[in-house]
Every structure is written in C-alpha cells, then in structure tokens.
Design a protein around this motif. Structure first.
Motif, PDB file in Angstrom:
ATOM      1  N   GLY A   1       0.809  -1.218   0.000  1.00 21.36           N
ATOM      2  CA  GLY A   1       0.000   0.000   0.000  1.00 21.36           C
ATOM      3  C   GLY A   1       0.832   1.254   0.000  1.00 21.36           C
ATOM      4  N   LEU A   2       2.044   1.175  -0.531  1.00 23.99           N
ATOM      5  CA  LEU A   2       2.926   2.335  -0.558  1.00 23.99           C
ATOM      6  C   LEU A   2       2.633   3.205  -1.776  1.00 23.99           C
ATOM      7  N   HIS A   3       3.026   4.469  -1.672  1.00 26.82           N
ATOM      8  CA  HIS A   3       2.789   5.392  -2.784  1.00 26.82           C
ATOM      9  C   HIS A   3       3.553   4.970  -4.033  1.00 26.82           C
ATOM     10  N   ALA A   4       4.671   4.290  -3.850  1.00 25.36           N
ATOM     11  CA  ALA A   4       5.467   3.842  -4.998  1.00 25.36           C
ATOM     12  C   ALA A   4       4.712   2.860  -5.877  1.00 25.36           C
TER      13      ALA A   4
ATOM     14  N   HIS B   1       6.337  -5.749  -5.694  1.00 25.85           N
ATOM     15  CA  HIS B   1       7.485  -5.220  -4.939  1.00 25.85           C
ATOM     16  C   HIS B   1       8.126  -4.002  -5.611  1.00 25.85           C
ATOM     17  N   PRO B   2       7.372  -2.925  -5.773  1.00 23.10           N
ATOM     18  CA  PRO B   2       7.907  -1.753  -6.483  1.00 23.10           C
ATOM     19  C   PRO B   2       9.015  -1.014  -5.742  1.00 23.10           C
ATOM     20  N   THR B   3       9.199  -1.265  -4.449  1.00 20.55           N
ATOM     21  CA  THR B   3      10.233  -0.557  -3.698  1.00 20.55           C
ATOM     22  C   THR B   3      11.542  -1.335  -3.613  1.00 20.55           C
TER      23      THR B   3
ATOM     24  N   ASN C   1      -4.045   2.689  -6.001  1.00 17.99           N
ATOM     25  CA  ASN C   1      -3.113   1.666  -5.531  1.00 17.99           C
ATOM     26  C   ASN C   1      -3.101   1.564  -4.017  1.00 17.99           C
ATOM     27  N   ILE C   2      -3.855   2.451  -3.332  1.00 17.12           N
ATOM     28  CA  ILE C   2      -3.909   2.473  -1.872  1.00 17.12           C
ATOM     29  C   ILE C   2      -5.342   2.244  -1.412  1.00 17.12           C
ATOM     30  N   GLY C   3      -5.509   1.298  -0.495  1.00 13.34           N
ATOM     31  CA  GLY C   3      -6.829   1.045   0.064  1.00 13.34           C
ATOM     32  C   GLY C   3      -7.165   1.989   1.190  1.00 13.34           C
TER      33      GLY C   3
ATOM     34  N   ALA D   1      -5.091   5.227   2.877  1.00 12.46           N
ATOM     35  CA  ALA D   1      -3.862   6.027   2.855  1.00 12.46           C
ATOM     36  C   ALA D   1      -3.330   6.301   4.249  1.00 12.46           C
ATOM     37  N   ALA D   2      -4.204   6.345   5.236  1.00 16.62           N
ATOM     38  CA  ALA D   2      -3.746   6.612   6.599  1.00 16.62           C
ATOM     39  C   ALA D   2      -2.845   5.500   7.110  1.00 16.62           C
ATOM     40  N   ARG D   3      -3.064   4.275   6.631  1.00 12.31           N
ATOM     41  CA  ARG D   3      -2.267   3.124   7.079  1.00 12.31           C
ATOM     42  C   ARG D   3      -1.351   2.582   5.993  1.00 12.31           C
ATOM     43  N   HIS D   4      -1.345   3.193   4.827  1.00 11.85           N
ATOM     44  CA  HIS D   4      -0.612   2.643   3.677  1.00 11.85           C
ATOM     45  C   HIS D   4      -1.001   1.186   3.455  1.00 11.85           C
ATOM     46  N   ASP D   5      -2.298   0.975   3.400  1.00 11.79           N
ATOM     47  CA  ASP D   5      -2.865  -0.361   3.265  1.00 11.79           C
ATOM     48  C   ASP D   5      -3.130  -0.648   1.788  1.00 11.79           C
ATOM     49  N   GLY D   6      -2.638  -1.790   1.318  1.00 11.38           N
ATOM     50  CA  GLY D   6      -2.833  -2.148  -0.085  1.00 11.38           C
ATOM     51  C   GLY D   6      -3.998  -3.075  -0.326  1.00 11.38           C
ATOM     52  N   LEU D   7      -4.813  -3.335   0.696  1.00  9.35           N
ATOM     53  CA  LEU D   7      -5.985  -4.199   0.548  1.00  9.35           C
ATOM     54  C   LEU D   7      -7.227  -3.357   0.305  1.00  9.35           C
ATOM     55  N   ASN D   8      -8.269  -4.006  -0.240  1.00  9.12           N
ATOM     56  CA  ASN D   8      -9.568  -3.381  -0.428  1.00  9.12           C
ATOM     57  C   ASN D   8      -9.440  -2.051  -1.175  1.00  9.12           C
TER      58      ASN D   8
END
Length: 430
Positions: free
Chosen positions: A101-104, A115-117, A363-365, A367-374
């Motif tokens: 859930g990262l901005h990258a 694994h974009p980072t 790409n972020i479910g 943003a407050a938690r950098h969650d990549g789900l949902n």
C-alpha cells in the motif's frame, strides 16, 4: 440446368497459428475468421478504455457502499454519480498481490507488478499497452498517457517495463491531438520517421550478426531486443502514414493551463476534457490518467487548509476528515462529469460511454495506514451489465487483475490471464 453447389465456407478460429520448426506465429484477424456467411456484416463499434489512478486513494468509509448487490445504498462518494447508477459497477475486496500500500505502487496500478520498492524493480506491461497492441494501429495515437501533477511518473509501461512519458499540460495535449504543423514541419517529421526506420534496419542487421556469436541465453535476450526494435519500426511506419493526414478539427478552444500548485481539481477536469475529445475524435482508444501530487500541496478548495497528503494521514481527526472529504468529493464530481459527457455523445446511434470502459481506482486502500488491501475501484461504461456493488472478502481479496482480463476480453482479445489474475471477474458480465 444443374444445381450449382456452393461449398459452405469454413471459418478459421482466431486461435489459428502458423507453425513451423516448433515456432508459432499468431495470425492477424482475417475475413476468413468471421463466422460463416457473415463476411458482409458491418464492422463492430470500436471499443475504448480509460484507466485513472488517484494515487492518494479515498476514505474507505465514504467510498464503499454498506450493502452488496444491486439494491445497495449509494455511499457519500457515489452520490455525485446517482444519475449514472446503472452505468457503473463498484467493487470492494480487490487488491494487487505483492504491491503493498505504498505510494510507490501507483506505477503498478495497471500492471500489477510486485514489490515496487525493491532494488532493481522492473515494471511489466500495462493494461492500456496490451490494448494498444491489439487496436493501436487503428488510430493516430496507439495510446495517450496523461498525468495530473508534476514529475515523471506514468501509468503506461511497455512489455519491457519501460514507462511511456505522460503529458501534464492540457494545452500540450490539445496541440498533440488537434494542431497541424506547417508543410515544412510535416515534411521534417516524415524525414525523422524515415531516419528512425533506417536506424532500426541498421541495428537489426547488427543484432542478427551478433546473435550468431553469443550463447543461447544472450541470443534470446538479443532476440527480445530485436523484437522490440521491430515493434518500434512498425510504430514508425504507422506514424509516417498518419503524419500525411490532417488532424481532426474540434469546436473546443485550446485550454488555458492552470499553474497553481493547488489546482488539483481544474487540472483534473481539463485533462478529463482532453481525454473525452481524444475519444470523440477516435484519435486513440487507450488512455491513462495518473493523478499524482508528489509535492503535497494544499488543494485550492473552500474549507481546505492543510496539505492533501497530510490530510490522508490525519483522517481519524474529524476536522481533517471533513477537509479531505471536500477534496475527494470534488474528485468524484470530476469523474461524474466525464461519464455524463461520454454518455451524451452518440457514435452511430450508440452512447460513447457504452463503447468506453472507464476504470477509476487507486493503488492504496487506506492512505492513513498505507494499506494495499480493499482498493477503491469503480468501472463504468463499456457495455457491461452495471448497477451493482460486487463485494469480495476484505481479508482474502480477489485480484484486481481479474477485472483487467474482463476488460481485455470486452475489447475483443482472447486473453485468459493478465498479471496476477485468476480468470475473469466474477459477477461482471456483458
């Protein structure tokens, strides 16, 4: 007089290949691949695609409906689309496995690359470029990549993981689409294209010569590079043909670029307007829009006093959540305007929205938690049977790439997989 027997024409499958020496070459679509007795049938209406990534996402509690199925109650963020309810499907419980859930991960939205980072990360083919492979030769521009916000990021990637430059200024998009150069400029452009094709031939000969002097692994790598050069050569040939034809004329004047650091909403709206004009004039059939604000400005909206990115991390505080809601509601209003205008345009008696798949998500479910789900995802138009909230397991999410496979098949391809997909998207039908 004897009866004359006309043998029934057999149709070829679109899976027909030329095979020799263990290799195969997929044939282009031929008249013989049409169903028997349909050679004289009219060509189908062109299908199109727009992919939009809002890289700061949306507050989940305001985006997702609480009920699933067709009888769901519109969430606050879906209220601006209330008159379009039967023209879109909203999803919950989707993700891109392994992107995080990262901005990258914004550059992975249409690729699903993992694994974009990590060091040495290499992206993969994006959805729009897969579509461009199929239909890009039919329009002046195989695809069009746009970006709201400064920087070099793009949603569009070639099969080799190379990003295609995204255009930020609406005026530059207008010039590209609708302004013809002088006779001298056109001639110079044609010469540059011919020079590029000559270089492709020269390098191709060099690579083929080199292939005979290296090992098998290197030979395969060189062949991939050679194939890329040939693909570029084909594009140059197409561009040369288009360069001799006048660009379409539109009534819309050239837009005046908004240069305010906080001009997120007018910048978004103007690029959406350019995307609509590109579709109306059939200048391209694959468009991407990345909405990215790396420098974290304060958005120019009444009642918004803190930087956008900061608000996403403070959304647990009521005042910040209210400010963020003003921004995200305005973004949904931009989408609603685009969809309405596409719906109001008729092409051979059919709504342009019915012929255009518009995918908006993030790409972020959370943003407050950098969650990549949902991930917050909405698909409008394209001739699908819309009007539902398709809800999946919020912990064991379905691959977002399943939606991509459904979109590709809707474009007329025979793709059965893409990226992390496990098939087509359940519940999404045409």
């Amino acid at each position: 007089m004897k009866n004359i027997y006309f043998p029934r024409r057999k149709s070829l499958s679109r899976r027909t290949f030329l095979r020799t020496a263990g290799a195969s070459l997929a044939l282009p679509y031929l008249d013989a691949m049409r169903p028997a007795f349909s050679a004289e049938s009219e060509a189908p209406q062109p299908k199109r695609m727009v992919g939009i990534n809002v890289d700061l996402g949306f507050m989940p509690e305001r985006f997702f409906p609480k009920q699933s199925g067709r009888d769901y109650e519109l969430s606050p963020y879906l209220q601006p689309l209330s008159d379009l309810r039967d023209d879109f499907t909203v999803f919950s419980g989707l993700h891109h496995p392994g992107t995080g859930g990262l901005h990258a991960a914004d550059v992975c939205f249409l690729t699903g690359a993992t694994h974009p980072t990590r060091p040495g990360f290499k992206n993969t083919l994006s959805l729009d470029q897969r579509i461009a492979q199929e239909v890009g030769h039919l329009t002046r521009f195989p695809s069009l990549s746009l970006r709201v916000g400064p920087g070099s990021k793009s949603l569009s990637f070639t099969a080799d993981g190379v990003p295609l430059p995204a255009i930020e200024r609406p005026s530059d998009v207008y010039r590209l689409l609708f302004m013809n150069g002088s006779a001298e400029q056109v001639q110079n452009q044609m010469q540059r294209l011919r020079d590029g094709r000559s270089l492709m031939d020269q390098f191709g000969d060099e690579i083929q010569s080199l292939q005979s002097r290296v090992g098998n692994a290197d030979s395969q790598r060189l062949q991939q590079y050679f194939d890329s050069l040939r693909e570029l050569e084909k594009r140059l040939e197409i561009q040369e043909a288009w360069s001799q034809r006048s660009k379409p004329k539109v009534d819309a004047p050239m837009p005046q670029d908004n240069t305010s650091p906080g001009g997120l909403i007018p910048k978004t709206q103007m690029l959406f307007d350019m995307a609509r004009l590109a579709l109306e004039t059939d200048s391209t059939r694959a468009i991407t829009v990345l909405i990215n604000e790396d420098f974290n400005p304060t958005v120019d909206l009444p009642g918004v006093n803190a930087p956008h990115h900061a608000l996403t991390h403070q959304s647990s505080q009521q005042e910040s959540a209210d400010e963020l809601a003003r921004i995200e509601t305005a973004q949904m209003n931009c989408l609603a305007k685009l969809l309405r205008e596409l719906r109001d345009v008729k092409e051979n008696g059919v709504s342009l929205l019915d012929q255009t798949m518009v995918l908006q998500g993030s790409n972020i479910g959370n943003a407050a938690r950098h969650d990549g789900l949902n991930l917050p995802v909405l698909l409008a138009g394209g001739g699908f049977k819309h009007g539902s909230h398709l809800s999946f397991d919020k912990k064991n999410n379905e691959p977002l790439a399943n939606v991509f496979v459904s979109m590709l098949q809707n474009m007329g391809t025979e793709d059965e997989s893409f990226s992390s997909s496990a098939g087509t998207m359940r519940g999404l039908e045409t």
